[in-house]
Design an enzyme around this catalytic site. Structure first.
Site, short mmCIF file in Angstrom:
data_model
loop_
_atom_site.label_atom_id
_atom_site.label_comp_id
_atom_site.label_asym_id
_atom_site.label_seq_id
_atom_site.Cartn_x
_atom_site.Cartn_y
_atom_site.Cartn_z
N GLU A 125 36.01 10.09 -16.95
CA GLU A 125 37.12 10.30 -16.03
C GLU A 125 37.27 9.12 -15.06
O GLU A 125 36.31 8.60 -14.55
CB GLU A 125 36.88 11.58 -15.22
CG GLU A 125 37.98 11.91 -14.24
CD GLU A 125 37.76 13.23 -13.52
OE1 GLU A 125 38.68 13.68 -12.82
OE2 GLU A 125 36.68 13.82 -13.68
N GLU A 164 43.72 21.47 -11.53
CA GLU A 164 42.68 21.00 -10.61
C GLU A 164 43.34 20.61 -9.28
O GLU A 164 43.24 19.48 -8.82
CB GLU A 164 41.92 19.81 -11.21
CG GLU A 164 40.57 19.59 -10.54
CD GLU A 164 39.81 18.40 -11.09
OE1 GLU A 164 38.70 18.59 -11.61
OE2 GLU A 164 40.32 17.27 -10.99
#
Length: 282
Positions: free
Chosen positions: A155, A256
């Site tokens: 990520e 998220e």
């Protein structure tokens, strides 16, 4: 199409955090969702007691939701840390101790996406030394993921919120993915495309999708500015997700985002209830 044609899951480490951990899977189910993801829930312990693991597993199973993504140990998150695997010494050792725990827990619930945050730069340590350690530990994690049929996610974050995290662009993240795959020969490392973080870095999101959709193993969204629900900022998230779909991405889209000054259960009004239950992969 857009939102109506996606496979959404809820990140229980940023949504429903007003509830105890073991109550969050049922809360997501009550809101109409059938899939969830988590950061590593035990920030102080990479190897929690079996009873804690079993209690969370039971809560997920009883709620009737699917665990679709799980982070490896990443230190204090939320907080100042941004991963452990490139941090020499105790943190790197804690990461490696955590790998088999995560893999075993994920396998027990059929979870097939494991996210490894890279880690901050450390004062007094050569960045090249950290990068070599990171590659070694990412390869170690990729092999563990492969043993359970999972992908390893890498990520990128954003430089404003994570100024010491070195992966703050899509090319940087994908470059690490390529290095891990070249090292292991497994091909199971994939890019985690977080549209919020990329937008915070000022990246051209349509171009990033065109370039990297084929190497993307998971997508996460929040609006910008504010990291709130879709529609609270200015990102064209519905159009971007539709572009991803047309580019061939068929995986999960993780919610998220921060719920704002309201209970998390009220933070999904942008998504009709009938669109919250995960559809089968196309």
């Amino acid at each position: 199409m857009g939102f109506a044609d996606q496979r959404f899951n809820v990140n229980l480490s940023i949504l429903f955090t007003e509830l105890p951990l073991l109550e969050r899977p049922a809360a997501a189910a009550a809101a109409g969702f059938t899939a969830v993801e988590l950061w590593w829930p035990w920030v102080g312990s990479p190897t929690p007691e079996r009873s804690e693991l079993d209690a969370l597993k039971n809560a997920i199973e009883v709620a009737g939701v699917r665990l679709t993504g799980l982070n490896f140990y990443a230190g204090q998150l939320p907080g100042p840390d941004r991963g452990a695997l490139s941090v020499p010494g105790q943190e790197s050792e804690r990461f490696r101790a955590n790998v088999d725990v995560v893999a075993g827990f994920a396998q027990s619930l059929g979870c097939t996406a494991l996210n490894a945050l890279y880690g901050n730069r450390v004062d007094g340590v050569d960045p090249a030394e950290q990068d070599a350690l990171a590659l070694e530990n990412l390869a170690f994690a990729a092999r563990a993921a492969d043993r359970i049929g999972a992908v390893l996610l890498v990520e990128t974050l954003n430089r404003r919120e994570s100024p010491r995290y070195p992966l703050v662009s899509a090319p940087a993240g994908v470059g690490i993915v390529d290095k891990v795959n070249a090292t292991t020969g497994l091909g199971n490392a994939r890019f985690l495309m977080d549209l919020y973080h990329l937008s915070m870095n000022g990246e051209d999101l349509p171009s990033a999708i065109d370039l990297y959709a084929a190497k993307t193993g998971h997508v996460q969204i929040a609006d910008n500015p504010g990291r709130g629900a879709p529609g609270t900022g200015s990102l064209p998230l519905e159009d971007l997700l539709e572009q991803l779909r047309k580019a061939g991405y068929e995986g999960w889209v993780g919610l998220e985002y921060k719920p704002g000054d309201r209970p998390s259960a009220q933070a999904f009004d942008w998504l009709p209830r009938e669109a919250r239950a995960a559809r089968a992969a196309r």
